[in-house]
Design a protein around this motif. Structure first.
Motif, PDB file in Angstrom:
ATOM      1  N   ASP A  71       0.889  -1.161   0.000  1.00  0.00           N
ATOM      2  CA  ASP A  71       0.000   0.000   0.000  1.00  0.00           C
ATOM      3  C   ASP A  71       0.925   1.208   0.000  1.00  0.00           C
ATOM      4  N   GLU A  72       0.888   2.003  -1.070  1.00  0.00           N
ATOM      5  CA  GLU A  72       1.813   3.144  -1.164  1.00  0.00           C
ATOM      6  C   GLU A  72       1.592   4.179  -0.064  1.00  0.00           C
ATOM      7  N   ARG A 119       2.868  -0.374 -10.674  1.00  0.00           N
ATOM      8  CA  ARG A 119       2.320   0.689  -9.827  1.00  0.00           C
ATOM      9  C   ARG A 119       0.952   1.037 -10.390  1.00  0.00           C
ATOM     10  N   GLY A 173      -3.558   2.095  -9.410  1.00  0.00           N
ATOM     11  CA  GLY A 173      -4.627   2.464  -8.504  1.00  0.00           C
ATOM     12  C   GLY A 173      -5.727   1.417  -8.554  1.00  0.00           C
ATOM     13  N   GLN A 174      -6.504   1.352  -7.487  1.00  0.00           N
ATOM     14  CA  GLN A 174      -7.679   0.479  -7.485  1.00  0.00           C
ATOM     15  C   GLN A 174      -8.819   1.193  -6.785  1.00  0.00           C
ATOM     16  N   ARG A 175     -10.033   0.877  -7.241  1.00  0.00           N
ATOM     17  CA  ARG A 175     -11.234   1.454  -6.652  1.00  0.00           C
ATOM     18  C   ARG A 175     -12.309   0.377  -6.647  1.00  0.00           C
ATOM     19  N   VAL A 226      -3.929   2.440 -14.501  1.00  0.00           N
ATOM     20  CA  VAL A 226      -2.511   2.722 -14.657  1.00  0.00           C
ATOM     21  C   VAL A 226      -2.395   3.656 -15.851  1.00  0.00           C
ATOM     22  N   GLU A 248      -5.810   2.543  -2.064  1.00  0.00           N
ATOM     23  CA  GLU A 248      -6.127   3.127  -3.361  1.00  0.00           C
ATOM     24  C   GLU A 248      -4.939   3.099  -4.313  1.00  0.00           C
ATOM     25  N   ARG A 249      -3.729   3.207  -3.786  1.00  0.00           N
ATOM     26  CA  ARG A 249      -2.512   3.191  -4.602  1.00  0.00           C
ATOM     27  C   ARG A 249      -1.640   2.033  -4.137  1.00  0.00           C
ATOM     28  N   ALA A 256       1.832  -0.647  -5.180  1.00  0.00           N
ATOM     29  CA  ALA A 256       3.067  -0.727  -5.956  1.00  0.00           C
ATOM     30  C   ALA A 256       3.804  -2.008  -5.606  1.00  0.00           C
TER      31      ALA A 256
END
Length: 197
Positions: free
Chosen positions: A73-74, A123, A125-127, A138, A159-160, A162
Motif C-alpha cells: 500500500d503506497e 504501480r 490504482g484500485q477502486r 494505470v 487506493e494506490r 506498488a
C-alpha cells in the motif's frame, strides 16, 4: 513425551524460507533444504539436527540473503503480499480469475486455458465498485475485473499500490529460524528426532 513444541510457520512462511535458501545458494546451506518438510509429517534425526543447527546459525548471521518482491500500500508502506515462487506469485483465486505479484508486477489473469492477462502493472490504482468489482488504473488505462479489492482485510482497501523489491538478511527470517533453532537444540540435547506434524 515432548520436550519442545514449536509453531515454525505457515506453509507460505516455509515456502518463503525455502525460496531464500535457494537464493542464498545450496552450497552454503546444503542440509537445511533437505531437513524442512514439504508436507505434514516426517522427522529429522538428531544427528542431522546438529548439522541443521550450525546452518541456521550461519544463515541468521548473513547480512544479505536475497531480494524479496512485495506488493505494498503506497500510502502506508504496509506489505499486502510477497512473491512466493512455488505459488507462481498467485495469492488470490476467484471464479474465473487469479491474481498475484511477480517481479514484473501485480497481475490478474483469467482462468482460461491458456490464461489471458486481464491486468498487469508495477504501480497502479484500485477502486472498489458495486457488485464485487474492482477498477484498476494505470496511466490512462482503466480495467474492471469481477473480484474483491486487493488488501481489503476488514478495512478500506488501499487506493494506490506498488510492487517493490527490498533486500532481506538472515535476521528477517527469525520467524522460522528461531523456532527451528529451539527444535534442533532440543533434538541434539536429547538424541531424539524432531517430529513434524
Amino acid at each position: 513425551m515432548e520436550l519442545v513444541s514449536e509453531h515454525v510457520a505457515n506453509w507460505t512462511g516455509v515456502r518463503l524460507f525455502q525460496q531464500a535458501l535457494r537464493a542464498a545458494g545450496g552450497h552454503r546451506f546444503p542440509a537445511l533444504p533437505a531437513a524442512l518438510p514439504d508436507a505434514n509429517g516426517g522427522s529429522l534425526p538428531a544427528d542431522r539436527a546438529a548439522v541443521v543447527l550450525a546452518e541456521l546459525d550461519a544463515f541468521a548471521g548473513t547480512a544479505r540473503i536475497t531480494d524479496e518482491v512485495e506488493l505494498i500500500d503506497e500510502a502506508t508502506g504496509r506489505v499486502l503480499m510477497q512473491y512466493v515462487e512455488s505459488y507462481r506469485g498467485v495469492f488470490m483465486f476467484g471464479p474465473g480469475f487469479q491474481a498475484g505479484v511477480h517481479p514484473e508486477g501485480f497481475f490478474v489473469l483469467d482462468r482460461a486455458d491458456p490464461p489471458v492477462t486481464l491486468f498487469r502493472a508495477a504501480r497502479f490504482g484500485q477502486r472498489a465498485l458495486p457488485g464485487d468489482r474492482v477498477e484498476f488504473t494505470v496511466g490512462g488505462t482503466r480495467t474492471v475485473v469481477a473480484m474483491r479489492p486487493v488488501g481489503e482485510h476488514g478495512e478500506p482497501p488501499p487506493e494506490r499500490l506498488a510492487v517493490r523489491t527490498r533486500s532481506r538478511s538472515g535476521g528477517d527470517f527469525a520467524y522460522v529460524v528461531e523456532p527451528l533453532r529451539r527444535l534442533c537444540a532440543a533434538s541434539v540435547a536429547t538424541g531424539n528426532p524432531v517430529m513434524w506434524c
